[in-house]
Design an enzyme around this catalytic site. Structure first.
Site, PDB file in Angstrom:
ATOM      1  N   GLY C  79       0.792  -1.225   0.000  1.00 24.88           N
ATOM      2  CA  GLY C  79       0.000   0.000   0.000  1.00 24.88           C
ATOM      3  C   GLY C  79       0.819   1.267   0.000  1.00 24.88           C
ATOM      4  O   GLY C  79       0.278   2.348  -0.190  1.00 24.88           O
ATOM      5  N   CYS C 289     -27.695  -8.753 -17.516  1.00 28.13           N
ATOM      6  CA  CYS C 289     -27.005  -8.436 -18.768  1.00 28.13           C
ATOM      7  C   CYS C 289     -27.909  -8.833 -19.944  1.00 28.13           C
ATOM      8  O   CYS C 289     -28.411  -9.960 -20.008  1.00 28.13           O
ATOM      9  CB  CYS C 289     -25.688  -9.195 -18.839  1.00 28.13           C
ATOM     10  SG  CYS C 289     -24.865  -9.042 -20.442  1.00 28.13           S
ATOM     11  N   CYS C 292     -25.936 -11.916 -21.929  1.00 24.65           N
ATOM     12  CA  CYS C 292     -25.711 -13.246 -21.358  1.00 24.65           C
ATOM     13  C   CYS C 292     -26.654 -13.561 -20.212  1.00 24.65           C
ATOM     14  O   CYS C 292     -26.681 -14.689 -19.725  1.00 24.65           O
ATOM     15  CB  CYS C 292     -24.265 -13.395 -20.897  1.00 24.65           C
ATOM     16  SG  CYS C 292     -23.870 -12.469 -19.408  1.00 24.65           S
ATOM     17  N   CYS C 320     -22.887  -6.719 -19.252  1.00 25.69           N
ATOM     18  CA  CYS C 320     -21.688  -7.005 -18.489  1.00 25.69           C
ATOM     19  C   CYS C 320     -20.589  -6.042 -18.910  1.00 25.69           C
ATOM     20  O   CYS C 320     -20.396  -5.772 -20.098  1.00 25.69           O
ATOM     21  CB  CYS C 320     -21.179  -8.426 -18.778  1.00 25.69           C
ATOM     22  SG  CYS C 320     -22.120  -9.713 -17.997  1.00 25.69           S
ATOM     23  N   CYS C 326     -18.435 -12.240 -20.318  1.00 30.64           N
ATOM     24  CA  CYS C 326     -19.781 -12.173 -20.890  1.00 30.64           C
ATOM     25  C   CYS C 326     -19.888 -13.135 -22.082  1.00 30.64           C
ATOM     26  O   CYS C 326     -20.872 -13.855 -22.242  1.00 30.64           O
ATOM     27  CB  CYS C 326     -20.094 -10.752 -21.323  1.00 30.64           C
ATOM     28  SG  CYS C 326     -21.807 -10.500 -21.842  1.00 30.64           S
TER      29      CYS C 326
END
Lengths: 276, 245, 372
Positions: C79, C289, C292, C320, C326
């Protein structure tokens, strides 16, 4: 119970030389060393503060009172050379020597500073409530509702309209901003609050209300305070005991009414007689 | 039982601003006050009456002598004890009021009176209740209770001041001309209050210039002249001719 | 890390003795094979030589080594923002120059590389970056998340669970989360040094004051290993839980700001939130979606021509954001996000088998009106 005991406090700006101390002070009539040019902002200052007590520090600008206040509030100024010892209840060792973490913990928990300049103490872009909340959040509060409730409580105690809590601090009046500073300083129930010129920049009509608010919450919370001001009446109204500073030295100290009505030191007598 | 013993009290002022001249305020003053007694201090203007009270309250630093307060926690010499002892005693045992009100501006009268009680730890509303009773007893018009004393007349202000001094019921109360600006009617109210509102154990030392008041409230009278104690006499033996404002 | 330095293609021993400049091509004599008599000749020469004239993976070895060092340091201090000497790249600053430097420093000839931009492999920017790596580093490229060794991404973490032999490089426009609350980098560096994040908490507090919940769409301030506050790059909140205790290494690289930071595998990553105003991911109630049918993926609104309603007609639909996944779902609608893993207990944020168990708000399916 003695909360804070300080001895030999000194703040110097400049290189310093062996003759700095003997060449400055009240008797020499200057705080600037003629040999090396250093400014001895304050030296040889001893003081103590009891729990719940208000100590006043008066003096004209350049007398060293703000340097003393910042030292006691653990403000760090990289340009300054400091000396002395501060003992604080519940802490081992000299408070002036603590590392950053300890200092941060002390400043978010036990010792609060109300800055002379609003900008140094508040983030004006934040809301008033946010400025107060910062102190709590820095101290580790993590419940939003708890923070909210405490901020509301502090706004009420310091007589800031709660309805203004979520407005940017920049939209507040000077008196309200000062109250936010006080609320912020008291947020985590500190033992000691240092106020540097609490009425600076306020209209006369607002000064009194701010002082009254502070005195009330100070007594109610039982918090000790060090009040630094050039204004004798501020110290007269708030302080139990008072130090008078000149040229970086404490020239007189005692009960506030005694200092005001029976001043011993020549400078204090002049100061008292100069009040308009 | 003696509450206060003053022994050889002197006060000299070093006036640096006047070219280091010395001004004598009090010289070798000795007296004692019993519990519950009302001692009136009288004397001509400049005789040292106010200086005496301020030395007892430590607003003035006595130059020499002793001021021993025989309190419940033992004897304390107010002339030499640490500042903090004085602060503690002022908090509950010893009260003082001057002829001038010395308060934060823009604080309502009722809160001015209630303040010492709040500082003693009393609930704010209870303190205000007591304050209202005292203001009423001193005939301060109710319309003024929420107003700021700075806008009051001298008499009104003095009554607020007196109410504030009486509110915490101290064991020893020092009053410096508390009725000087009052008209006869309210002065009577003040006198009544002084003699009724305080418990019999409250000891009062008060500076007065009004013979009627002295005779109405005092048990004994202390006469000062040029900073020296002239005599202390029971009020019945007191020759009112010497009292001049 | 499993990748080998690109320099290994030359003779390994020479790399250190001749100044560390061996490349994939035969320029070890130090000269350049490009004649400079004329621009045309130079261009012709480049054409002849193909890659000759360039270093392997575009960057010279010193640069790659320096970037790798920065990455190692970043891994060692999770970090923490590590400065590095960001080079000019054949991309405009802000178009992934940090990410491509990190990627090119990591890639070796045996690696398979995937690049996505907001979840799409096909965007111009992603294609350009992919082609640069393809041309200079001799890598295989793919659009399949599970088939990639290294994935460079702008603003998304793929839906399919990344594994411990994969690495993710995120492109970062702004490295310091504290810049939102204080523009002074110097002051913010001090705050990081002392983990003094009070100002960021005030920002969250004021967010709740204004919106009733923490309403930060992207760049959600996140604590890494309980020590440093990190800007996870502009990924949606949806992706933030994927960083927590992940199997894979995430490198975050900023070209313009010349900073690299990292989330090593199995590091605690905790989005800042109040105990009574918890972190939540985006909600897509009642949406799926359109292509899909997924309801457990990060969906975006797309405006598409509605051909059945005549010319110039448009309609808004949900799709998606991760185009690669997808496509797989279109073939196999039941495909899970951890279909390629042979272990139980996968918690990869929203939509993975065990995510809902410890984090109600993390599941997209049952997002009601929580967090109000």
């Amino acid at each position: 119970m003695t909360l804070l005991e300080a001895s030999g406090l000194a703040v110097r700006y400049g290189p310093g030389c062996p003759r700095c101390l003997e060449s400055t002070g009240d008797r020499e009539g200057t705080n600037q060393c003629p040999h090396c040019g250093s400014v001895v902002a304050c030296a040889d200052a001893d003081l103590s503060v009891e729990a719940g007590e208000v100590l006043g520090v008066v003096g004209e600008s350049g007398s060293g009172k703000s340097s003393l206040a910042e030292l006691l509030a653990l403000e760090r100024d990289d340009d300054a050379t400091t000396a002395g010892e501060v003992r604080y209840a519940g802490h081992d060792g000299n408070l002036l020597d603590v590392d950053y973490e300890t200092r941060h913990d002390l400043r978010t928990g036990e010792i609060a500073l109300v800055h002379q300049h609003i900008r140094d103490g508040l983030t004006l872009e934040f809301t008033g409530g946010g400025n107060v909340a910062e102190q709590l959040l820095s101290a580790g509060w993590r419940s939003y509702e708890d923070v909210r409730e405490r901020v509301r409580e502090l706004f009420e105690a310091t007589e800031i309209p709660v309805a203004r809590m979520d407005d940017p601090t920049s939209t507040y009046s000077g008196g309200m901003q000062r109250r936010v500073q006080i609320a912020r300083a008291l947020a985590t129930d500190p033992d000691l609050v240092v106020l540097d010129e609490p009425t600076a920049g306020l209209d006369v009509s607002v000064q009194a209300r701010v002082l009254d608010t502070f005195r009330r919450v100070q007594r109610e919370a039982g918090v000790a305070a060090i009040v630094v001001s050039h204004d004798l009446s501020v110290v007269r109204l708030l302080a139990d005991r008072t130090l008078v500073m000149r040229h970086g030295r404490v020239v007189e100290s005692g009960l506030t009414d005694r200092v005001m009505e029976d001043p011993h030191h020549e400078y204090t007598q002049t100061l008292i007689n100069s009040v308009i | 039982m003696t509450v206060l013993s003053v022994d050889g009290l002197s006060k000299t002022f070093d006036m640096h601003v006047l070219g280091d001249t010395q001004v004598v305020g009090l010289e070798n003053v000795s007296f004692a006050v019993r519990e519950g007694e009302f001692l009136a201090v009288v004397g001509e203007s400049g005789s040292g009456k106010s200086s005496l009270l301020k030395c007892l309250y430590r607003t003035y630093d006595p130059s020499s002598g002793a001021v021993v307060y025989h309190g419940p926690d033992g004897d304390v010499d107010l002339a030499s004890c640490p500042d903090r002892t004085v602060i503690d005693l002022r908090g509950d045992a010893i009260g003082y009021t001057s002829q001038f009100l010395d308060e934060i501006p823009r604080v309502p009268a009722v809160d001015v009176v209630a303040r010492p009680l709040v500082e003693q730890g009393l609930d704010r509303e209870d303190a205000r209740g007591t304050a209202r009773e005292l203001l009423a007893a001193l005939s301060v018009p109710e319309a003024l209770w929420r107003a700021y004393p700075a806008t009051f007349s001298g008499g009104e202000r003095q009554r607020v001041n007196l109410a504030q001094a009486l509110a915490p019921q101290p064991e020893l109360l020092l009053l410096d001309e508390p009725t000087s600006a009052l008209d006869p009617e309210t002065r009577q109210a003040a006198i009544d209050l002084l003699s009724t509102s305080l418990g019999s154990e409250t000891t009062i030392i008060g500076v007065f210039h009004d013979a009627d008041v002295v005779e109405a409230v005092a048990d004994r009278v202390l006469v000062l002249e040029d900073g020296r104690l002239q005599r202390v006499v029971p009020v019945d033996d007191y020759d009112r001719e010497v009292v001049v404002g | 890390m499993t990748e080998q330095p690109a320099a290994d293609e030359g003779a390994p021993g020479e790399g250190t003795t001749d100044g560390g400049t061996p490349t994939a091509t035969d320029t070890a004599d130090g000269g350049t094979p490009v004649p400079t008599a004329s621009v045309d000749a130079a261009l012709a020469s480049l054409e002849d030589d193909g890659l000759r004239g360039y270093n392997y993976a575009y960057l010279d070895e010193h640069t790659k080594r320096e970037v790798r060092r920065a990455m190692l340091k970043a891994v060692a201090i999770p970090g923490h923002q590590v400065p590095y000497a960001s080079r000019p790249m054949p991309l405009a600053r802000g178009w992934g120059t940090g990410g491509i430097q990190a990627s090119l420093s990591l890639l070796g000839p045996g690696d398979t590389f995937k690049v996505i931009d907001q979840g799409a492999d096909g965007s111009v920017n992603a294609a350009n970056i992919r082609r640069l790596a393809d041309n200079t580093a001799d890598v295989t490229t793919t659009t399949d998340t599970t088939g990639a060794d290294l994935i460079q991404s702008r603003h998304r973490i793929p839906e399919e669970v990344l594994t411990d032999d994969q690495r993710l490089v995120l492109q970062v426009p702004i490295t310091d989360p504290l810049r939102n609350v204080d523009p002074s980098d110097a002051a913010n560096r001090r705050r990081h040094a002392h983990a003094n994040y009070g100002k960021m908490w005030v920002h969250l507090y004021e967010n709740v004051v204004e919106y009733g919940e923490i309403n930060i769409a992207a760049r959600y301030p996140t604590m890494v290993a309980g020590r440093y506050l990190m800007d996870p790059s502009p990924i949606p909140r949806w992706d933030v839980p994927k960083l927590d205790d992940a199997d894979h290494l995430t490198i975050l690289a900023a070209g313009r700001e010349a900073r690299i930071y990292a989330v090593p595998p199995h590091t605690a990553v905790e989005p800042l939130a109040f105990t009574d105003r918890e972190f939540t991911v985006e909600r897509f109630p009642d949406q799926a979606c359109h292509a899909c049918g997924s309801t457990d993926t990060y969906l975006v609104e797309v405006s598409e021509e509605a051909t059945d309603r005549g010319a110039d007609a448009f309609e808004t639909r949900y799709a998606c954001n991760d185009t690669s996944f997808c496509e797989k779902r279109r073939e196999h609608p039941e495909l899970s996000k951890d279909h390629h893993l042979d272990r139980e207990g996968v918690d990869w944020g929203p939509g993975t088998p065990d995510a809902a168990a410890d984090d109600d708000t993390g599941s997209a399916a049952d997002q009601g009106g929580t967090g109000q």
